[in-house]
Design a protein around this motif. Structure first.
Motif, PDB file in Angstrom:
ATOM      1  N   LYS A 156       0.813  -1.347   0.069  1.00  0.00           N
ATOM      2  CA  LYS A 156      -0.244   0.009   0.059  1.00  0.00           C
ATOM      3  C   LYS A 156       0.975   1.377  -0.072  1.00  0.00           C
ATOM      4  O   LYS A 156       0.237   2.213  -0.557  1.00  0.00           O
ATOM      5  CB  LYS A 156      -1.003   0.122   1.140  1.00  0.00           C
ATOM      6  N   ARG A 157       1.928   1.225   0.721  1.00  0.00           N
ATOM      7  CA  ARG A 157       2.647   2.483   1.141  1.00  0.00           C
ATOM      8  C   ARG A 157       3.601   2.923   0.209  1.00  0.00           C
ATOM      9  O   ARG A 157       4.216   4.167   0.304  1.00  0.00           O
ATOM     10  CB  ARG A 157       2.873   2.320   2.426  1.00  0.00           C
ATOM     11  N   ARG A 158       4.455   2.182  -0.356  1.00  0.00           N
ATOM     12  CA  ARG A 158       5.512   2.296  -1.112  1.00  0.00           C
ATOM     13  C   ARG A 158       5.734   2.094  -2.579  1.00  0.00           C
ATOM     14  O   ARG A 158       5.049   1.257  -2.997  1.00  0.00           O
ATOM     15  CB  ARG A 158       6.748   1.907  -0.510  1.00  0.00           C
ATOM     16  N   LEU A 159       6.212   3.034  -3.326  1.00  0.00           N
ATOM     17  CA  LEU A 159       6.189   2.710  -4.899  1.00  0.00           C
ATOM     18  C   LEU A 159       7.791   1.995  -5.152  1.00  0.00           C
ATOM     19  O   LEU A 159       8.726   2.393  -4.522  1.00  0.00           O
ATOM     20  CB  LEU A 159       6.208   3.905  -5.765  1.00  0.00           C
ATOM     21  N   CYS A 160       7.752   1.003  -5.875  1.00  0.00           N
ATOM     22  CA  CYS A 160       9.036   0.332  -6.301  1.00  0.00           C
ATOM     23  C   CYS A 160       9.330   0.109  -7.543  1.00  0.00           C
ATOM     24  O   CYS A 160       8.520  -0.101  -8.353  1.00  0.00           O
ATOM     25  CB  CYS A 160       9.017  -1.161  -5.432  1.00  0.00           C
ATOM     26  N   LEU A 161      10.624   0.045  -7.924  1.00  0.00           N
ATOM     27  CA  LEU A 161      10.998  -0.436  -9.328  1.00  0.00           C
ATOM     28  C   LEU A 161      11.842  -1.521  -9.238  1.00  0.00           C
ATOM     29  O   LEU A 161      12.797  -1.669  -8.547  1.00  0.00           O
ATOM     30  CB  LEU A 161      12.105   1.062  -9.696  1.00  0.00           C
ATOM     31  N   PHE A 162      11.514  -2.338 -10.096  1.00  0.00           N
ATOM     32  CA  PHE A 162      12.027  -3.690 -10.423  1.00  0.00           C
ATOM     33  C   PHE A 162      12.813  -3.619 -11.733  1.00  0.00           C
ATOM     34  O   PHE A 162      11.910  -3.387 -12.784  1.00  0.00           O
ATOM     35  CB  PHE A 162      10.606  -4.636 -10.292  1.00  0.00           C
ATOM     36  N   ALA A 163      14.147  -3.884 -11.796  1.00  0.00           N
ATOM     37  CA  ALA A 163      14.524  -3.871 -13.003  1.00  0.00           C
ATOM     38  C   ALA A 163      14.808  -5.325 -13.523  1.00  0.00           C
ATOM     39  O   ALA A 163      14.987  -6.310 -12.991  1.00  0.00           O
ATOM     40  CB  ALA A 163      16.139  -3.766 -12.656  1.00  0.00           C
ATOM     41  N   TYR A 164      14.134  -5.605 -14.712  1.00  0.00           N
ATOM     42  CA  TYR A 164      13.924  -6.780 -15.329  1.00  0.00           C
ATOM     43  C   TYR A 164      15.245  -7.228 -16.063  1.00  0.00           C
ATOM     44  O   TYR A 164      15.566  -6.435 -17.001  1.00  0.00           O
ATOM     45  CB  TYR A 164      12.485  -6.818 -16.117  1.00  0.00           C
ATOM     46  N   LYS A 165      15.380  -8.538 -16.220  1.00  0.00           N
ATOM     47  CA  LYS A 165      16.252  -8.969 -16.951  1.00  0.00           C
ATOM     48  C   LYS A 165      15.855 -10.198 -17.928  1.00  0.00           C
ATOM     49  O   LYS A 165      15.022 -10.719 -17.219  1.00  0.00           O
ATOM     50  CB  LYS A 165      17.584  -9.623 -16.042  1.00  0.00           C
ATOM     51  N   THR A 166      16.360 -10.171 -18.961  1.00  0.00           N
ATOM     52  CA  THR A 166      15.465 -11.109 -19.966  1.00  0.00           C
ATOM     53  C   THR A 166      16.077 -12.501 -19.659  1.00  0.00           C
ATOM     54  O   THR A 166      15.400 -13.517 -20.377  1.00  0.00           O
ATOM     55  CB  THR A 166      15.991 -10.599 -21.426  1.00  0.00           C
ATOM     56  N   VAL A 167      17.144 -12.753 -19.323  1.00  0.00           N
ATOM     57  CA  VAL A 167      17.762 -14.257 -18.965  1.00  0.00           C
ATOM     58  C   VAL A 167      17.280 -14.911 -17.853  1.00  0.00           C
ATOM     59  O   VAL A 167      17.148 -14.622 -16.694  1.00  0.00           O
ATOM     60  CB  VAL A 167      19.117 -14.419 -18.886  1.00  0.00           C
ATOM     61  N   ASP A 168      16.115 -15.687 -18.485  1.00  0.00           N
ATOM     62  CA  ASP A 168      15.376 -16.495 -17.300  1.00  0.00           C
ATOM     63  C   ASP A 168      14.652 -15.822 -16.242  1.00  0.00           C
ATOM     64  O   ASP A 168      14.451 -16.152 -15.111  1.00  0.00           O
ATOM     65  CB  ASP A 168      16.281 -17.528 -16.514  1.00  0.00           C
ATOM     66  N   ASN A 169      13.960 -14.707 -16.585  1.00  0.00           N
ATOM     67  CA  ASN A 169      13.264 -13.797 -15.897  1.00  0.00           C
ATOM     68  C   ASN A 169      13.997 -13.370 -14.544  1.00  0.00           C
ATOM     69  O   ASN A 169      13.455 -13.110 -13.486  1.00  0.00           O
ATOM     70  CB  ASN A 169      11.874 -14.507 -15.382  1.00  0.00           C
ATOM     71  N   GLY A 170      15.231 -13.239 -14.802  1.00  0.00           N
ATOM     72  CA  GLY A 170      15.920 -12.521 -13.462  1.00  0.00           C
ATOM     73  C   GLY A 170      15.720 -11.197 -13.164  1.00  0.00           C
ATOM     74  O   GLY A 170      14.961 -10.632 -14.296  1.00  0.00           O
ATOM     75  N   GLY A 171      16.114 -10.649 -12.387  1.00  0.00           N
ATOM     76  CA  GLY A 171      15.839  -9.125 -11.986  1.00  0.00           C
ATOM     77  C   GLY A 171      15.830  -8.929 -10.549  1.00  0.00           C
ATOM     78  O   GLY A 171      16.044  -9.750  -9.686  1.00  0.00           O
TER      79      GLY A 171
END
Length: 218
Positions: A156-171
């Motif tokens: 609910k309270r925080r905005l997060c940024l997820f860096a996506y990597k294309t190899v096997d859905n890493g990130g």
């Protein structure tokens, strides 16, 4: 009476749901603005499918197709032929599926799953080519225009940024804002340099995703 609706990125197609007292109750149709009429498939039929629930329409970046869910399946629909096929099934409650930019050459999509509790969700990122998936704890996932980053709301309270990597859905999640009263509706700028969001108090903010500076704009 018309229900849910969504306009294609180029503005040529309007997908909408009818709400009628007689069957079919939840009929999905596509209006073609260039031809000024409801599209028909090769058999002359207008109806796409009859869903009993609605959890969001999301267009592919090229605007040639869109994905939709009834809560248990994700369907992708071609706007020219009206052909549709199931690309994913889940025993959980699927909400708001979204194709990562690069589709169909990069067949990755995300969706939100309800955990059966009030305001408790998790996000799944699925690589349909590799048959792999990754769980991210949060809700309201939105891809950046270049498909590198997934913005989402955590607890609910925080905005997060997820860096996506294309190899096997890493990130990895590489940034979290300070706590707000409630994060609402994160949205990307066309350049991908900024994310806007609101809070429960009615304030609106923008964040520079390069230096993570947050500015109150309203």
């Amino acid at each position: 009476e018309d229900g849910a609706k969504s306009l294609s990125p180029d503005g040529n197609y309007l997908v909408f749901q009818t709400q009628r007292p007689e069957p079919p109750h939840n009929e999905w149709l596509i209006y073609d603005r260039t031809r000024r009429g409801v599209k028909q498939n090769a058999s002359g039929q207008e109806q796409l499918f009859d869903f009993n629930a609605f959890f969001g329409i999301r267009w592919t970046p090229d605007g040639k197709s869109f994905i939709i869910t009834d809560g248990a399946h994700i369907e992708i629909v071609d706007t020219e032929s009206l052909e549709h096929r199931t690309i994913y099934e889940s025993p959980g409650k699927i909400r708001f599926p979204s194709c990562r930019p690069g589709w169909p050459n990069a067949p990755v999509f995300s969706y939100e799953e309800s955990l059966g509790l009030m305001d408790r969700f998790k996000i799944w990122i699925v690589n349909s080519a590799l048959g792999s998936s990754r769980e991210v704890p949060g809700t309201n996932p939105v891809w950046s225009p270049d498909g590198r980053i997934l913005a989402y709301r955590e607890e609910k309270r925080r905005l997060c940024l997820f860096a996506y990597k294309t190899v096997d859905n890493g990130g990895y999640t590489y940034f979290k804002t300070r706590n707000f009263t409630m994060i609402r509706d994160p949205r990307w700028s066309p350049s991908g340099n900024y994310v806007s969001f609101g809070d429960e108090g009615g304030k609106v903010y923008t964040m520079n995703t390069w230096i993570h500076a947050i500015t109150e704009v309203l």
